[in-house]
Design an enzyme around this catalytic site. Structure first.
Site, PDB file in Angstrom:
ATOM      1  N   HIS A  82      16.352  47.652  52.769  1.00 18.86           N
ATOM      2  CA  HIS A  82      17.389  48.200  54.021  1.00 18.86           C
ATOM      3  C   HIS A  82      16.506  48.408  55.006  1.00 18.86           C
ATOM      4  O   HIS A  82      15.689  49.243  54.789  1.00 18.86           O
ATOM      5  CB  HIS A  82      18.448  48.950  53.444  1.00 18.86           C
ATOM      6  CG  HIS A  82      19.544  49.016  54.915  1.00 18.86           C
ATOM      7  ND1 HIS A  82      20.221  48.231  55.340  1.00 18.86           N
ATOM      8  CD2 HIS A  82      19.238  49.985  55.651  1.00 18.86           C
ATOM      9  CE1 HIS A  82      20.903  48.583  56.531  1.00 18.86           C
ATOM     10  NE2 HIS A  82      20.362  49.770  56.737  1.00 18.86           N
ATOM     11  N   ASP A 161      34.009  53.292  55.908  1.00 16.31           N
ATOM     12  CA  ASP A 161      32.675  53.446  56.780  1.00 16.31           C
ATOM     13  C   ASP A 161      33.188  52.608  57.844  1.00 16.31           C
ATOM     14  O   ASP A 161      32.875  53.129  59.065  1.00 16.31           O
ATOM     15  CB  ASP A 161      31.643  52.940  56.079  1.00 16.31           C
ATOM     16  CG  ASP A 161      30.417  52.846  56.991  1.00 16.31           C
ATOM     17  OD1 ASP A 161      29.870  53.900  57.615  1.00 16.31           O
ATOM     18  OD2 ASP A 161      29.877  51.766  57.428  1.00 16.31           O
ATOM     19  N   ARG A 168      33.634  57.336  65.268  1.00 17.42           N
ATOM     20  CA  ARG A 168      32.372  57.929  65.418  1.00 17.42           C
ATOM     21  C   ARG A 168      31.788  57.694  66.978  1.00 17.42           C
ATOM     22  O   ARG A 168      31.535  58.161  67.665  1.00 17.42           O
ATOM     23  CB  ARG A 168      31.383  58.067  64.509  1.00 17.42           C
ATOM     24  CG  ARG A 168      31.417  58.932  63.306  1.00 17.42           C
ATOM     25  CD  ARG A 168      30.443  58.256  62.340  1.00 17.42           C
ATOM     26  NE  ARG A 168      29.099  58.517  62.422  1.00 17.42           N
ATOM     27  CZ  ARG A 168      28.009  57.692  61.814  1.00 17.42           C
ATOM     28  NH1 ARG A 168      28.454  57.007  60.959  1.00 17.42           N
ATOM     29  NH2 ARG A 168      26.787  58.007  62.129  1.00 17.42           N
ATOM     30  N   SER A 183      26.728  56.658  55.527  1.00 17.37           N
ATOM     31  CA  SER A 183      27.137  55.296  56.250  1.00 17.37           C
ATOM     32  C   SER A 183      26.375  54.268  55.616  1.00 17.37           C
ATOM     33  O   SER A 183      26.919  53.241  55.060  1.00 17.37           O
ATOM     34  CB  SER A 183      27.226  55.360  57.668  1.00 17.37           C
ATOM     35  OG  SER A 183      27.424  54.006  58.271  1.00 17.37           O
ATOM     36  N   LYS A 187      27.294  51.531  52.075  1.00 17.57           N
ATOM     37  CA  LYS A 187      27.350  50.100  52.006  1.00 17.57           C
ATOM     38  C   LYS A 187      26.254  49.446  51.116  1.00 17.57           C
ATOM     39  O   LYS A 187      26.267  48.559  50.389  1.00 17.57           O
ATOM     40  CB  LYS A 187      26.958  49.582  53.584  1.00 17.57           C
ATOM     41  CG  LYS A 187      27.953  49.803  54.315  1.00 17.57           C
ATOM     42  CD  LYS A 187      27.801  49.478  55.738  1.00 17.57           C
ATOM     43  CE  LYS A 187      26.962  50.528  56.643  1.00 17.57           C
ATOM     44  NZ  LYS A 187      27.047  50.564  58.026  1.00 17.57           N
TER      45      LYS A 187
END
Ligand code: URA
Ligand code: CA
Length: 433
Positions: A82, A161, A168, A183, A187
């Protein structure tokens, strides 16, 4: 339990228990707790921070707020990668087939992009015919048979999320390291990988602009992953200038093809080898990072990597002949050079501003509804540290219009030429715990 007590406890600096965090996430997801109370808690977290146990509890609760992907019917250790996001980040397009060529099973879910360019799925969709929507069984079958599949997010992953992120966004609490870390990790963990390699970007074009914050974020995410029982490591890499040369969807597919053939930009190639080596070791396909790197380099040299890319494209319905004939990818009607206005050395290429210029050309989305033009974008010819002579092209603009005065000015404003310059470091740190 009363939610107001949880807000007050956190306001007073006391850490929340696992049960309190679960109560928060469950009842916010199902609509029992209103946005105004959650807004207050988020702001309190913004100022008070969270312990790493609270972060892991929050991540786990969010991960379990919706569907999770079960990859257990895929043989081997599934390693996901990621990136926290940058400009012209072509890494996944190269890494997925490259590590798959070494037998690392790649079962990747990627998001669509909002911002500079498309997300990885948008980039793949610029290959004619390429389908990013596979059903779950076809996805798993493809990984078992071909070793690699990249699909768009489907199902109801981490609804907590999604709700929290939207809140947010409008309440000034996006920029909190514990909230960002949980967050992202919720995921990633919901997507089912056994091990995770994180590429935390730092610099103008990154979510985290300075090194200290990038390091904190990386440590927090590595902690969360390891506490939840998935081996996780992170690198911190430079995003002060765009990665590689290409910024744009089809343009990045071409850049990925070049890189898989061993003819890619030096920085992209180095980043891919660094991240790839970590993935290969985590997947037990090499004992050391050096051995992994050598195997990856061999897969590029002997053509296994590019062959795996063709296999993957064909398996997902795409036209794999683009690998040998990249000119078949979408081409922009206008290709316009940007000549240097003076001689010297490139001192700065402000990543986020160059990304915004690419988005304005149509390579990315300013709002969710915007439609991406796969052909457009920017190809840099110079990077920071390069010598340049007046009149030489700094970059090529690929556009669907020739009315480019505003964009050209923006590019000139954000490519600084000086008397001397040095190349930025590419990889700053490796964080394993
Ligand atoms: N990206 C995410 O997925 N979550 C955040 O909170 C910030 C960036
Ligand atoms: Ca690139």
């Amino acid at each position: 339990m009363r939610f107001v007590d949880i807000i007050e406890k956190k306001r007073d600096g006391k850490p929340l228990s696992t049960e309190e965090i679960q109560f928060f996430i469950t009842n916010y997801t199902n609509g029992t707790i209103p946005d105004y109370q959650v807004s207050a808690l988020l702001m309190v977290i913004y100022f008070q921070g969270m312990t790493s146990k609270e972060c892991a509890d929050l991540t786990q609760a969010m991960m379990l707020s919706g569907d999770t992907v079960d990859l257990s019917s895929i043989k081997g250790i599934k390693v996901d990668k990621h990136s926290t996001g940058g400009v012209g980040d072509t890494t996944t397009l190269v890494l997925a087939p490259l590590v798959a060529a070494l037998g690392v099973p790649v079962a990747k879910m990627s998001g669509r992009g909002l911002g500079h360019t498309g997300g990885t799925t948008d980039k793949f969709e610029s290959i004619p015919g390429f389908k990013i929507e596979l059903d779950k069984q076809d996805f798993i079958n493809q990984v078992n048979q071909k070793g690699v599949a990249v699909i768009g997010q489907s199902g109801n992953l981490t609804p907590a999320d999604k709700k929290l992120y939207s809140l947010r966004d409008v309440t000034g609490s996006v920029n909190s390291i514990p909230l960002i870390a949980s967050s992202i990790m919720s995921k990633k963990l919901a997507a089912g990988a056994d091990a995770i390699v994180l590429d935390v970007k730092t610099g103008d074009g990154a979510l985290m602009k300075d090194m200290a914050d990038s390091e904190k974020l990386a440590h927090e995410m590595v902690n969360i992953g390891n506490q939840i029982g998935r081996r996780t490591m992170a690198i911190i890499s430079d995003m002060s200038q765009p990665l590689g040369f290409a910024i744009g969807n089809a343009l990045e597919i071409k850049e990925a093809i070049d890189t898989l053939k061993g003819q890619g930009p030096a920085d992209l190639t180095e980043l891919v080898l660094t991240l790839g080596s970590q993935m290969v070791v985590l997947a037990n396909k090499a004992k050391t990072l050096d051995e992994a790197r050598e195997k990856l380099q061999t897969a590029i040299k002997d053509g296994q990597a590019i062959t795996k890319f063709k296999t993957m494209i064909a398996a997902q319905g795409g036209d794999s002949s683009i690998v040998d004939h990249p000119e078949k990818l979408a081409n922009a009607p206008y290709q316009i050079e940007l000549p240097a206005l003076q001689s010297g050395y490139v001192a700065k290429i402000v990543a986020d501003q160059i990304g915004i210029a690419a988005m304005q050309l149509g390579a990315g989305r300013a709002t969710k509804e915007d439609i991406i033009d796969p052909a457009v974008g920017i190809v840099l010819h110079k990077k920071v540290g390069d010598k340049v002579t007046k009149g030489e092209s700094l970059l090529t603009i690929h556009a669907n219009t020739d009315k480019l005065e505003v964009i050209k000015q923006k590019l000139y404003d954000n490519i600084i030429i000086g008397d001397s310059a040095k190349q930025p470091q590419l990889i700053y740190k490796v964080i394993t715990e």
